[in-house]
Design an enzyme around this catalytic site. Sequence first.
Site, short mmCIF file in Angstrom:
data_model
loop_
_atom_site.label_atom_id
_atom_site.label_comp_id
_atom_site.label_asym_id
_atom_site.label_seq_id
_atom_site.Cartn_x
_atom_site.Cartn_y
_atom_site.Cartn_z
N TYR A 1 0.84 -1.19 0.00
CA TYR A 1 0.00 0.00 0.00
C TYR A 1 0.88 1.24 0.00
O TYR A 1 1.98 1.25 0.56
CB TYR A 1 -0.86 0.07 1.26
CG TYR A 1 -2.03 -0.87 1.30
CD1 TYR A 1 -3.21 -0.57 0.64
CD2 TYR A 1 -1.96 -2.06 2.03
CE1 TYR A 1 -4.30 -1.43 0.70
CE2 TYR A 1 -3.05 -2.92 2.10
CZ TYR A 1 -4.21 -2.60 1.42
OH TYR A 1 -5.28 -3.45 1.49
N HIS B 1 -10.54 -3.24 -0.86
CA HIS B 1 -11.43 -2.66 0.15
C HIS B 1 -12.45 -1.76 -0.55
O HIS B 1 -12.08 -0.93 -1.39
CB HIS B 1 -10.63 -1.82 1.15
CG HIS B 1 -9.62 -2.62 1.93
ND1 HIS B 1 -9.94 -3.26 3.10
CD2 HIS B 1 -8.32 -2.89 1.70
CE1 HIS B 1 -8.87 -3.88 3.57
NE2 HIS B 1 -7.87 -3.68 2.73
N HIS C 1 -7.16 -8.69 -2.25
CA HIS C 1 -8.48 -8.13 -1.94
C HIS C 1 -8.52 -6.65 -2.26
O HIS C 1 -7.49 -5.98 -2.31
CB HIS C 1 -8.82 -8.34 -0.45
CG HIS C 1 -7.85 -7.66 0.47
ND1 HIS C 1 -6.65 -8.22 0.81
CD2 HIS C 1 -7.90 -6.46 1.09
CE1 HIS C 1 -6.00 -7.39 1.62
NE2 HIS C 1 -6.73 -6.31 1.79
N TYR D 1 -0.24 -9.83 0.80
CA TYR D 1 0.77 -9.21 1.67
C TYR D 1 0.74 -9.85 3.06
O TYR D 1 -0.29 -10.33 3.52
CB TYR D 1 0.59 -7.69 1.75
CG TYR D 1 -0.74 -7.20 2.28
CD1 TYR D 1 -1.01 -7.14 3.65
CD2 TYR D 1 -1.71 -6.74 1.40
CE1 TYR D 1 -2.22 -6.66 4.13
CE2 TYR D 1 -2.93 -6.26 1.87
CZ TYR D 1 -3.18 -6.22 3.23
OH TYR D 1 -4.39 -5.75 3.69
N ARG E 1 -2.49 -11.91 3.75
CA ARG E 1 -3.84 -11.60 3.28
C ARG E 1 -4.01 -12.07 1.84
O ARG E 1 -3.13 -11.86 1.01
CB ARG E 1 -4.11 -10.07 3.27
CG ARG E 1 -4.15 -9.35 4.58
CD ARG E 1 -5.25 -9.75 5.54
NE ARG E 1 -6.48 -10.28 5.03
CZ ARG E 1 -7.54 -9.60 4.60
NH1 ARG E 1 -7.51 -8.29 4.61
NH2 ARG E 1 -8.63 -10.20 4.19
FE LIG Z 1 -6.01 -4.63 2.79
#
Ligand SMILES: [Fe+2]
Length: 235
Positions: free
Chosen positions: A104, A158, A156, A143, A153
């Site tokens: 991110y 959000h 995905h 990640y 994770r």
């Molecule tokens: Fe996330």
Amino acid sequence: MTHIRFAHEDSAQPPSLFPPYASTVARSPREALIRIPQTLTEITGPAGAWDHLMGPAVADLTRQHKAEPIGQRIVVSGRVLDENRRPVANTVIEVWQCNAAGRYIHVKDQWDAPIDPNFTGAGRVITDADGCYRFTTIRPGAYPWGNHTNAWRPSHIHLSLLGPAFATRLVTQLYFPDDPLIEIDAIANAVPLEARARMVARFDIATTQPNFALGYLFDIVLRGQQATPFENDHE
Ligand SMILES: [Fe+2]
């Protein structure tokens, strides 16, 4: 438009306390919740003015910088629906995701994966009169997240939905159908099995664009027996 509401109507929603998802242990309530009456501020505005407040739609996350981001291009589309599968128009859908390497753009995300200078990962679209939305992006990577040793994770996206008023906000995650990490992910598994598939997008050849991008369909159902699992749907 029908309103979005927060009440539990479906045991398929994730509980606020799910110990395998370690951070829920500290942040879930220990006391009975207190209902705070909603005032005009929360329930009347700012319907119809989201685009004035938030700016125009950002429907293509691959064209926000000088060059295109690295990664598999995808087109995500679907509809926002109520419990009777009627379309819900004028719903803002905010999009937030990591890049193809699983990183991110956020100060707290410092793991050892590259930042893509051509990808921010934030977008925003609004459903049309038929409840339809559509955005173009790249498929996010997996990640690590520190829930336990070697916790990763699944890929995905959000999604945050905003209806006519500040109080009508729902948050969920979109997953991908071919991802082996879903079944061992504590966040996805906080959602009871019968509803977990509602968070998984469907690959769709009809919306796949020749020589450009893979198509995924993801309908979001606001309430009722087929409601999408939401992270904040707690009484
Ligand atoms: Fe996330």
